[in-house]
Design an enzyme around this catalytic site. Structure first.
Site, PDB file in Angstrom:
ATOM      1  N   HIS A   1       0.854  -1.203   0.000  1.00  0.00           N
ATOM      2  CA  HIS A   1       0.000   0.000   0.000  1.00  0.00           C
ATOM      3  C   HIS A   1       0.883   1.244   0.000  1.00  0.00           C
ATOM      4  O   HIS A   1       1.235   1.777   1.057  1.00  0.00           O
ATOM      5  CB  HIS A   1      -0.932  -0.016   1.227  1.00  0.00           C
ATOM      6  CG  HIS A   1      -1.959   1.082   1.233  1.00  0.00           C
ATOM      7  ND1 HIS A   1      -3.284   0.862   1.564  1.00  0.00           N
ATOM      8  CD2 HIS A   1      -1.886   2.405   0.949  1.00  0.00           C
ATOM      9  CE1 HIS A   1      -3.957   1.994   1.495  1.00  0.00           C
ATOM     10  NE2 HIS A   1      -3.121   2.964   1.131  1.00  0.00           N
TER      11      HIS A   1
ATOM     12  N   THR B   1      -1.137   4.110  -8.278  1.00  0.00           N
ATOM     13  CA  THR B   1      -1.195   5.498  -8.723  1.00  0.00           C
ATOM     14  C   THR B   1      -2.484   5.752  -9.501  1.00  0.00           C
ATOM     15  O   THR B   1      -3.044   4.838 -10.102  1.00  0.00           O
ATOM     16  CB  THR B   1       0.047   5.885  -9.552  1.00  0.00           C
ATOM     17  OG1 THR B   1       0.071   7.311  -9.686  1.00  0.00           O
ATOM     18  CG2 THR B   1       0.074   5.237 -10.931  1.00  0.00           C
ATOM     19  N   THR B   2      -2.928   7.004  -9.465  1.00  0.00           N
ATOM     20  CA  THR B   2      -4.154   7.406 -10.154  1.00  0.00           C
ATOM     21  C   THR B   2      -3.801   7.932 -11.540  1.00  0.00           C
ATOM     22  O   THR B   2      -3.174   9.000 -11.647  1.00  0.00           O
ATOM     23  CB  THR B   2      -4.855   8.551  -9.362  1.00  0.00           C
ATOM     24  OG1 THR B   2      -4.738   8.312  -7.967  1.00  0.00           O
ATOM     25  CG2 THR B   2      -6.300   8.702  -9.778  1.00  0.00           C
ATOM     26  N   PRO B   3      -4.153   7.212 -12.609  1.00  0.00           N
ATOM     27  CA  PRO B   3      -3.869   7.744 -13.949  1.00  0.00           C
ATOM     28  C   PRO B   3      -4.622   9.058 -14.136  1.00  0.00           C
ATOM     29  O   PRO B   3      -5.780   9.179 -13.739  1.00  0.00           O
ATOM     30  CB  PRO B   3      -4.421   6.656 -14.883  1.00  0.00           C
ATOM     31  CG  PRO B   3      -4.548   5.435 -14.044  1.00  0.00           C
ATOM     32  CD  PRO B   3      -4.818   5.903 -12.652  1.00  0.00           C
ATOM     33  N   LYS B   4      -3.903  10.064 -14.695  1.00  0.00           N
ATOM     34  CA  LYS B   4      -4.485  11.417 -14.766  1.00  0.00           C
ATOM     35  C   LYS B   4      -4.513  11.962 -16.185  1.00  0.00           C
ATOM     36  O   LYS B   4      -3.579  11.758 -16.951  1.00  0.00           O
ATOM     37  CB  LYS B   4      -3.681  12.373 -13.875  1.00  0.00           C
ATOM     38  CG  LYS B   4      -3.735  11.994 -12.408  1.00  0.00           C
ATOM     39  CD  LYS B   4      -2.660  12.683 -11.590  1.00  0.00           C
ATOM     40  CE  LYS B   4      -2.599  12.131 -10.178  1.00  0.00           C
ATOM     41  NZ  LYS B   4      -1.953  10.825 -10.058  1.00  0.00           N
TER      42      LYS B   4
ATOM     43  N   GLU C   1     -11.891   4.748   6.494  1.00  0.00           N
ATOM     44  CA  GLU C   1     -10.918   5.772   6.931  1.00  0.00           C
ATOM     45  C   GLU C   1     -11.616   6.825   7.769  1.00  0.00           C
ATOM     46  O   GLU C   1     -10.991   7.510   8.575  1.00  0.00           O
ATOM     47  CB  GLU C   1     -10.317   6.469   5.705  1.00  0.00           C
ATOM     48  CG  GLU C   1      -9.213   5.729   5.043  1.00  0.00           C
ATOM     49  CD  GLU C   1      -8.642   6.544   3.909  1.00  0.00           C
ATOM     50  OE1 GLU C   1      -9.315   6.656   2.863  1.00  0.00           O
ATOM     51  OE2 GLU C   1      -7.535   7.078   4.066  1.00  0.00           O
TER      52      GLU C   1
ATOM     53  N   ASP D   1       2.194   6.596   2.343  1.00  0.00           N
ATOM     54  CA  ASP D   1       2.838   7.708   1.630  1.00  0.00           C
ATOM     55  C   ASP D   1       4.156   8.033   2.343  1.00  0.00           C
ATOM     56  O   ASP D   1       4.151   8.793   3.317  1.00  0.00           O
ATOM     57  CB  ASP D   1       1.934   8.944   1.672  1.00  0.00           C
ATOM     58  CG  ASP D   1       0.575   8.698   1.033  1.00  0.00           C
ATOM     59  OD1 ASP D   1       0.504   8.597  -0.194  1.00  0.00           O
ATOM     60  OD2 ASP D   1      -0.420   8.604   1.773  1.00  0.00           O
TER      61      ASP D   1
HETATM   62  P1  5GP Z   1      -1.182   9.191  -6.877  1.00  0.00           P
HETATM   63  O1  5GP Z   1      -2.404   8.324  -7.065  1.00  0.00           O
HETATM   64  O2  5GP Z   1      -1.402  10.586  -7.436  1.00  0.00           O
HETATM   65  O3  5GP Z   1       0.084   8.575  -7.356  1.00  0.00           O
HETATM   66  O4  5GP Z   1      -0.972   9.340  -5.292  1.00  0.00           O
HETATM   67  C1  5GP Z   1      -1.593  10.333  -4.515  1.00  0.00           C
HETATM   68  C2  5GP Z   1      -3.088  10.081  -4.371  1.00  0.00           C
HETATM   69  O5  5GP Z   1      -3.319   8.893  -3.614  1.00  0.00           O
HETATM   70  C3  5GP Z   1      -3.820  11.176  -3.581  1.00  0.00           C
HETATM   71  O6  5GP Z   1      -4.192  12.241  -4.396  1.00  0.00           O
HETATM   72  C4  5GP Z   1      -5.015  10.415  -3.031  1.00  0.00           C
HETATM   73  O7  5GP Z   1      -6.028  10.325  -4.022  1.00  0.00           O
HETATM   74  C5  5GP Z   1      -4.478   9.037  -2.807  1.00  0.00           C
HETATM   75  N1  5GP Z   1      -4.058   8.853  -1.403  1.00  0.00           N
HETATM   76  C6  5GP Z   1      -2.829   8.926  -0.889  1.00  0.00           C
HETATM   77  N2  5GP Z   1      -2.845   8.700   0.439  1.00  0.00           N
HETATM   78  C7  5GP Z   1      -4.123   8.457   0.769  1.00  0.00           C
HETATM   79  C8  5GP Z   1      -4.779   8.129   1.994  1.00  0.00           C
HETATM   80  O8  5GP Z   1      -4.190   8.019   3.081  1.00  0.00           O
HETATM   81  N3  5GP Z   1      -6.123   7.952   1.930  1.00  0.00           N
HETATM   82  C9  5GP Z   1      -6.810   8.053   0.748  1.00  0.00           C
HETATM   83  N4  5GP Z   1      -8.124   7.834   0.779  1.00  0.00           N
HETATM   84  N5  5GP Z   1      -6.228   8.351  -0.414  1.00  0.00           N
HETATM   85  C10 5GP Z   1      -4.893   8.554  -0.407  1.00  0.00           C
END
Ligand code: 5GP
Length: 379
Positions: free
Chosen positions: A23, A107-110, A236, A312
């Site tokens: 995670h 990761t969130t594809p953007k 959460e 993170d």
């Molecule tokens: P990315 O998907 O942009 O690589 O990583 C950052 C994103 O992961 C954040 O914008 C958020 O959507 C998600 N994220 C990171 N840490 C957390 C967390 O502790 N809880 C939740 N719900 N989402 C998280």
């Protein structure tokens, strides 16, 4: 096995043992030094005012709201393909440096029209980042379904790849809770398309007080139908209806699980859903009054499947070794317990059985080395 009373020794042990990270959010794991460098650059270009963001980046102990504000800043700083590739490379190298042998990076594809970025091109940048890893041997999957790593084909005579640390990397695509059903479906379709590049599952994340479960359900159901494992950020915040709906969905894993009631736990126990535990993250975002009341202890004592994770590393200034140490110190676990806890996670990874076999062998080899050096280790 006597309890380890020497904290420094335990710290070193938690760093040295092989570990599995399931995670970790890519953009949440950016190095502070890289973030500051990117912010400075954008400041010089007049895109942002560096002085306004410097203290935000350097701040420790952020609230949940501040964390999501910081993610918005991360998304401004890391919007071009080159930066995404660089961050991916650095994150993989950082995990490998602390003996993480299997990493499931999410990761969130953007989409970013201004930068000519689509969800697909974003993911290509991530894959390019994996390809550019050169200080360690990062193994993922190429187009032919074969494992691709920097030093492939692995040659016995190649001293460079023999000396390099090996890390298996697999990817999860995240659906952000701000997204629509169509956008969520696009991410699932992209994940299915990119299976050959090491995408092994779907995650639902993003601000937990935003969005409705029903919005994401069609895409998550589709992922499931297609045999793509799903992990959910679940509980959460306190939201009984959503937690119940999520558990009824029978996800392959859940993350955090801070606000589950006894009947929810009963359900999770019955279906043995593995829980991704992020101790520092839960503390920093004030989901718990103290680490001593964390649900880790109950789950661990009940032998419920669980895995320690970072969430993170950049945002919370932590590392997987640190999370292991925190668990060991707080809950009185010894060296053997920590090694076993790490090895247990092999069963919860989304990668195929061949990869699981390879990671099992890494853990066995570590134990063999220990037994050779310290024959009393097993007793
Ligand atoms: P990315 O998907 O942009 O690589 O990583 C950052 C994103 O992961 C954040 O914008 C958020 O959507 C998600 N994220 C990171 N840490 C957390 C967390 O502790 N809880 C939740 N719900 N989402 C998280």
């Amino acid at each position: 096995m006597e309890k380890c009373t020497n904290l420094a020794e335990m710290k070193e042990w938690c760093r040295a043992i092989p570990k599995i990270e399931l995670h970790a959010h890519l953009n949440g794991c950016i190095r502070d030094s890289t973030l500051l460098e990117l912010a400075k650059l954008l400041g010089e270009k007049g895109v942002i005012i560096f002085a306004d963001v410097e203290h935000v980046i350097r701040k420790c102990g952020r609230s949940l709201t501040e964390c999501f504000q910081l993610f918005d800043l991360f998304h401004i700083l890391a919007t071009d393909h080159e930066t995404i590739s660089r961050i991916t490379k650095e994150v993989v190298e950082d995990f490998a440096a602390e003996e993480v042998v299997y990493l499931e990076l999410r990761t969130t594809p953007k989409n970013n029209e201004a930068k000519g970025m689509t969800k697909r091109s974003y993911m290509k940048a991530v894959i390019n980042g994996l390809r550019s890893v050169d200080t360690v041997d990062a193994s993922f999957i190429n187009l032919n379904g074969k494992t691709e790593s920097f030093c492939e084909p692995m040659q016995k005579s190649c001293t460079t790849c023999m000396e390099k640390k090996k890390i298996y990397v697999r990817l999860l695509l995240s659906i952000d809770r701000r997204e629509t059903t169509a956008a969520a479906m696009e991410t699932v379709c992209l994940a299915l398309e990119m299976r050959e590049f090491g995408v092994v599952g779907i995650d639902l994340s993003g601000n937990p007080v935003v969005g409705e479960w029903d919005t994401f359900l069609p895409a998550l159901k589709y992922a499931k139908e297609q045999g793509l494992p799903v992990t959910l950020h679940c509980g959460e915040v306190s939201n009984k209806m959503e937690i119940q709906a999520m558990l009824n969905f029978s996800p392959d894993r859940i993350g955090h699980a801070c606000f589950l009631d006894e009947d929810d736990w009963e359900k999770a126990r019955l279906s043995q859903i593995p829980v991704e535990i992020c101790l520092t993250s839960n503390l920093r975002t004030q989901r718990l009054s103290s680490i001593h009341v964390h649900h880790f202890a109950n789950l661990y004592n009940a032998n419920h499947p669980l895995v320690l994770c970072t969430d993170d590393t950049g945002l919370f200034s932590t590392s997987l070794s640190n999370e292991y140490y925190l668990a060991a110190e707080t809950f009185g676990l010894d060296k053997k317990d920590m090694l076993q806890l790490g090895a247990n996670a092999i069963e919860f990874v989304f990668a195929d059985s061949e990869v699981k076999k390879a990671i099992r062998e890494i853990f066995r080899a570590f134990e063999r080395r220990l037994t050779d050096e310290f024959p009393s280790w097993k007793s």
